[in-house]
Design an enzyme around this catalytic site. Structure first.
Site, PDB file in Angstrom:
ATOM      1  N   ASP A  56       7.745  49.893  11.271  1.00 50.14           N
ATOM      2  CA  ASP A  56       8.509  49.138  12.261  1.00 50.14           C
ATOM      3  C   ASP A  56       8.850  50.028  13.466  1.00 50.14           C
ATOM      4  O   ASP A  56       8.060  50.900  13.819  1.00 50.14           O
ATOM      5  CB  ASP A  56       9.774  48.566  11.609  1.00 50.14           C
ATOM      6  CG  ASP A  56      10.134  47.208  12.192  1.00 50.14           C
ATOM      7  OD1 ASP A  56      10.467  47.182  13.374  1.00 50.14           O
ATOM      8  OD2 ASP A  56      10.079  46.204  11.481  1.00 50.14           O
ATOM      9  N   HIS A  97      15.310  46.862  14.383  1.00 50.54           N
ATOM     10  CA  HIS A  97      14.620  46.053  13.381  1.00 50.54           C
ATOM     11  C   HIS A  97      14.306  46.821  12.096  1.00 50.54           C
ATOM     12  O   HIS A  97      14.562  46.344  10.984  1.00 50.54           O
ATOM     13  CB  HIS A  97      13.333  45.518  14.026  1.00 50.54           C
ATOM     14  CG  HIS A  97      12.787  44.302  13.387  1.00 50.54           C
ATOM     15  ND1 HIS A  97      11.617  44.316  12.686  1.00 50.54           N
ATOM     16  CD2 HIS A  97      13.240  43.036  13.348  1.00 50.54           C
ATOM     17  CE1 HIS A  97      11.364  43.089  12.252  1.00 50.54           C
ATOM     18  NE2 HIS A  97      12.336  42.298  12.637  1.00 50.54           N
ATOM     19  N   SER A 271      11.975  38.187   8.813  1.00 42.15           N
ATOM     20  CA  SER A 271      11.734  39.626   8.681  1.00 42.15           C
ATOM     21  C   SER A 271      12.406  40.223   7.465  1.00 42.15           C
ATOM     22  O   SER A 271      11.914  41.157   6.872  1.00 42.15           O
ATOM     23  CB  SER A 271      12.207  40.349   9.931  1.00 42.15           C
ATOM     24  OG  SER A 271      13.596  40.204  10.061  1.00 42.15           O
TER      25      SER A 271
END
Lengths: 814, 86
Positions: A56, A97, A271
């Site tokens: 990520d 994230h 996610s």
């Protein structure tokens, strides 16, 4: 609904009570049939020695919930080309994230900070690769980092979810996936978990994302607390399973770690579902580290359940599995995963069978459906390719079409199960068609492969199109993945052979009573044959293997003694041989073939084995054959011998360097024993030794002063480093769960302070110190007596939010 | 409408014969060999500092001759792949 658990574990992490998807002790809400994560914990599985990494935008390795489980060997910065995956901090918080995903997997438990990860004792790393230009090289590098060390790669990104993109892995990334499943985890296969997509509102379909529809990735979708389809969910046939994720405004959200050492319950989208499954797979791997990449997929298929998930397309396939295009096989079940994992036997090898239709080019008429079929044998004529029991099914198509989004594609199996490979996509106006695009479905899992497969293509225009321009199915192939044997019953044939084959199991070999000793007894070679010789009934030529006593017939079985060795017994009949067969050794003194110990395949004396029967391994220490090697040795499948584990391993599995326990002064990291570094040192990646931390650190992840985990004595933690004294603007105070003090930031606008709250001693320029608070140097022109009385009676100046609210003027005015 | 490709100044190159051979070929055409791509044998990451970092065309120049070198099995200029976090 699930019962509230009376034996609930309690953690002191502040957000623990909000983690409704793990426990069920909130009396104000009904308990949903949940993912049974706590039940897996109660069975002792928390992810120990399992290594997970998040592909990520980086992870905040110093986050108090991540630092304890952070593993720098499972981390890399592909964007910056170094070993530090710390995200780039910016004012827009673009790079939160990866940290959010990481917490869901392995946030530390009971540390008074934030949340508890699904696998809260697993190693967690981050691969920073989204904060820059993403290319095929970047993706391939990221997926191939330390494949023998990292067990699970979790990714929650992909091509645009805009409903008009069709994109997938480039050639290098495809190779990286293939290498990963073939060679990763020392041949057991890397496990790639992928979020299915967020483009629900754009009518996107995850079959147009080549990552999540790859057979090598485990595609995970989401459901809301009440089992509804979230607005962001993309449906497709490659989704394998589902977890809870955030839903509508009236449904509860998920909580996780956030950058700046914070926690968040912000909207998560799909996610968060991939790392939840990565965490659950980590629990399953702790239960059985020898699961292959395909075993893990089988486990998910077998244990995920539809429970209360609402979808109008739930169907039962011919193998009995309930499956949907929204949720795959349903909600994951952590307890079922670990229970199955403990008793799991590896599925038979994967076979691949590709079949083509006889007729190729076909026009796709507007408003009609085109059907094309293949009569598949499952490649039964080729044993290496024969697929009888299905796993994944892939359809590769070459379609030319004026508007790609108008196409719908279905595949119908020989058993009659229908799987939608592609739904219409209103936003996709591309005239590119599908150029050798691969659609994947898991909906036929467990069904039989042979029979007629039908591909159905429907073209229904969603807006005006030239009716004379037709679509064209130029080519399609059907690739069946699966096994030639029933994957769950093959042991009865392979490992527990039938009596007809007369091959005993290793246990039977070791436990069976002493075999008949008939040929072991040294009978005199006399009797009927001798008498025949004596009375001269045979006078022809003897066999060349016969000895000096001659024979009573022409064959080797008619010898009265042997040149080399005699084999057999009086009862069964004896024969002369030049070499003793398997299971026997030649006793030169008596010219007899004598039977080896029942466990030996070959031997040089009764109990001196040199090779072993099937399922047993040669213990070279005493030349015996055993089914379990002694500690410090492993069973080598090629040599069928017990070989020594690597020096640093105390016990190991299958390979010398695949350790399961370490010798003193070493600790297990994944399946490698690394030196146990004492306080003040860290394990250096390049040198493979313990190197000193910076003098300010007690424990650390690297040599720098910003790589401390805990501070040395006499030092306090301030932001990312350890300092001897707090700098102005900070005050020293205790920190929960830490052995050392921390420097906390003073109240806003304080230049220095003596403690928390309103204890300012100096203010920034433009502020005045009033009642130990820094108040802006401005006066209110409307702060009259009545107004100030209102401020005073409501004690507004004591509240941080109102502190600049004419307080200075009112206070100055008394 | 289709989004235009963005070409970078990075190349993926497949060369047999080991890292030294790759270094030689990189130097010959003005590239820098940044090493093997992950665990993919014979695949190397090349960078060319004199090519525009991002361009909508694949610009030609002396560096392009690498595609014709008989020792190069395969070479591909890297394009930006738009990726979104979910």
């Amino acid at each position: 609904y699930a019962q509230s658990d009376p034996n609930i574990i309690h953690f002191n992490d502040p957000k623990w009570s909000n983690m409704w998807y793990i426990h069920c002790n909130d009396k104000s809400h009904q308990c949903r049939s949940e993912m049974n994560i706590m039940a897996a914990w109660q069975r002792g599985y928390t992810g120990k020695n399992v290594v997970v990494t998040i592909l990520d935008d980086g992870i905040e390795r110093n986050h108090p919930d991540l630092a304890q489980n952070y593993d720098h060997l499972a981390s890399y910065d592909v964007n910056g080309n170094d070993h530090d995956p710390t995200p780039r901090y910016d004012s827009r918080s673009e790079n939160v994230h990866g940290t959010r995903c990481a917490g869901e997997v392995a946030a530390a438990a009971n540390n008074s900070h934030c949340i508890v990860g699904i696998a809260y004792n697993a190693h967690i790393g981050g691969i920073r690769m989204l904060d820059g230009d993403v290319t095929d090289i970047v993706e391939a590098k990221s997926l191939g980092i330390r494949p023998d060390y990292i067990h699970i790669y979790s990714a929650s990104w992909g091509p645009k979810d805009d409903g008009k993109t069709v994109d997938g892995p480039g050639p290098l990334t495809k190779q990286a996936f293939e290498q990963g499943i073939k060679k990763g985890r020392r041949g057991l296969g890397s496990i790639f978990v992928w979020a299915s997509g967020n483009g629900g509102r754009q009518g996107d379909h995850c079959s147009c994302d080549g990552y999540t529809s790859s057979i090598y990735t485990i595609s995970i979708s989401s459901t809301t607390e009440n089992g509804n389809k979230p607005w962001y969910l993309e449906a497709c046939s490659s989704i394998m399973a589902t977890t809870y994720s955030s839903g509508e405004f009236n449904e509860r959200k998920l909580v996780t770690t956030d950058v700046w050492q914070r926690c968040t319950d912000g909207h998560t989208g799909t996610s968060v579902s991939a790392p939840i499954v990565a965490g659950i797979i980590a629990l399953a791997l702790e239960a059985n580290l020898l699961l292959t990449w395909r075993d893990v997929q089988h486990l998910l298929v077998k244990t995920s359940r539809p429970v209360h998930l609402k979808a109008d397309d739930w169907k039962t396939n011919a193998a009995g599995y309930r499956v949907s295009h929204l949720y795959g096989f349903g909600l994951v079940d952590a307890e079922a995963m670990v229970l199955e994992a403990t008793k799991w036997r590896t599925v038979p090898p994967q076979h691949i069978c590709t079949q083509r239709p006889e007729r190729r080019t076909r026009h796709i008429h507007v408003g009609q459906s085109l059907n094309s079929s293949i009569t598949a044998s499952g490649c039964s004529e080729e044993p290496e390719q024969h697929v009888d029991y299905l796993e994944h099914v892939v359809v590769k198509v070459l379609i030319v079409h004026p508007r790609r989004g108008d196409l719908e594609i279905n595949l119908i199996s020989p058993s009659g199960t229908r799987s939608q490979l592609l739904a219409k996509r209103l936003f996709d106006s591309s005239n590119e068609g599908f150029r050798n695009w691969e659609f994947m479905t898991v909906h036929f899992w467990g069904e039989r492969a042979a029979g007629t497969w039908s591909l159905e293509i429907i073209d229904s225009p969603s807006r005006l199109r030239n009716p004379e321009v037709l679509g064209n199915l130029k080519e399609w192939t059907l690739t069946l993945y699966g096994t030639s044997q029933n994957p769950y019953q093959h042991f009865s044939v392979q490992h527990v052979p039938s009596r007809m084959l007369e091959i005993p199991t290793p246990e039977e070999i070791l436990e069976e009573p002493e075999l008949q000793k008939e040929e072991e007894e040294d009978e005199e070679y006399s009797g009927e044959r001798f008498l025949k010789k004596k009375f001269g009934l045979y006078e022809g030529q003897c066999h060349s293997e016969c000895g000096d006593q001659g024979c009573d017939g022409p064959d080797v079985a008619h010898c009265l003694n042997c040149v080399h060795f005699s084999l057999g017994s009086l009862k069964s009949g004896r024969t002369c041989v030049s070499h003793c067969p398997l299971g026997h050794y030649g006793d030169i003194a008596s010219h007899r073939c004598r039977r080896c110990h029942k466990s030996c395949e070959r031997c040089v004396g009764r109990s001196a084995c040199v090779s072993c029967k099937r399922g047993l391994y040669l213990n070279t220490l005493n030349s015996s054959c055993i089914n379990t090697c002694p500690p410090g040795y492993f069973a080598d499948e090629n040599q069928k011998q017990c070989l020594k584990c690597h020096d640093t391993c105390m016990t190991c599995l299958r390979f010398a360097d695949r350790c399961t326990a370490c010798r003193e002064a070493y600790s297990l990291a994944g399946m490698t024993c690394v030196p146990e570094c004492t306080n003040g040192t860290f394990f250096h990646l390049e040198d493979m030794t313990c190197s000193p931390c910076h003098s300010s650190c007690r424990t650390c992840t690297g040599p720098g002063k910003e790589e401390c985990i805990q501070c040395a004595e006499g030092y306090l933690q301030q932001e990312w480093r350890c300092v001897q004294d707090c700098t102005p603007g900070y005050f020293s105070g205790e920190a929960a769960g830490l052995p050392h003090k921390m420097c906390h930031r003073c109240e806003e606008n304080c230049l220095s302070c003596s403690g928390p709250g309103t204890t300012c001693t100096k203010c920034k320029a433009g502020y005045s110190l009033i009642s130990r608070t820094c108040i802006v140097n401005a006066s209110c022109n409307n702060a009259d007596e009545v107004f100030c009385e209102m401020v005073k009676s409501n004690r507004l100046c004591e509240r941080k939010f109102y502190r600049q609210f004419c307080c200075r003027t009112c206070l100055m005015n008394g | 409408s289709e989004v235009a490709q963005l070409y970078t100044n990075h190349w993926a190159v497949r060369i047999a014969g080991g890292p030294q051979q790759a270094d030689q070929i990189a130097a010959k055409y003005g590239y820098r060999n940044l090493g093997q791509i992950g665990s993919l044998d014979d695949h190397y990451h090349f960078h060319h500092s004199r090519v525009v970092r991002r361009a909508v065309y694949s610009l030609k120049g002396p560096h392009s001759f690498i595609h014709m070198d008989p020792k190069v099995d395969w070479a591909q200029q890297q394009v930006v792949k738009p990726r979104v976090k979910r």
